[in-house]
Motif scaffolding. Structure first.
Motif: not given
Length: 129
Positions: A25-36, A79-93
């Motif tokens: 599942y971690l590989k699946f979400i990594e691929r999705a982030r790369t394509e995003w 989807t992006v949950e939160m972003m600052t100047g130095v980090r971004v938190v994404v939700k991946q389902d």
């Protein structure tokens, strides 16, 4: 902005029980982030070569709800949950037929050429707004 990536479960993704091995599942979400990121117009190879900046996962909080099985057609939604100047938190389902099988909150940071934290690249921040 929500990004969706279709993924099919292959035999190599499964364990002895015929279900998706948990680490895949971690590989699946990594691929999705790369394509995003690619679909946002950010060329990660160029970013590394020209600015010495790469993205790194700082934290993953994951929940496994239901198993996926061989030959399932899945959708990874980012989807992006939160972003600052130095980090971004994404939700991946990871979903099958609209049912969430796996869900993760992933914190991403940018690292400079020496491995030190740096501000998220401007091109990345611009494309998220």
């Amino acid at each position: 902005m929500t990004h969706r990536l279709p993924i099919r479960v292959y035999y190599e993704d499964t364990d002895l029980a015929g279900i998706v091995y948990y680490a895949n599942y971690l590989k699946f979400i990594e691929r999705a982030r790369t394509e995003w990121v690619r679909e946002m117009g950010v060329d990660q190879s160029r970013l590394k070569a020209e600015e010495g900046v790469v993205f790194a996962v700082r934290r993953v909080e994951a929940d496994y709800m239901q198993p996926a099985k061989f030959d399932d057609e899945l959708i990874v939604e980012t989807t992006v949950e939160m972003m600052t100047g130095v980090r971004v938190v994404v939700k991946q389902d990871v979903m099958r037929d609209g049912v969430v099988l796996f869900s993760a909150l992933v914190t991403l940071v940018a690292l400079g050429s020496e491995g030190q934290p740096v501000r998220l690249p401007a091109v990345f921040r611009r494309n998220l707004h």
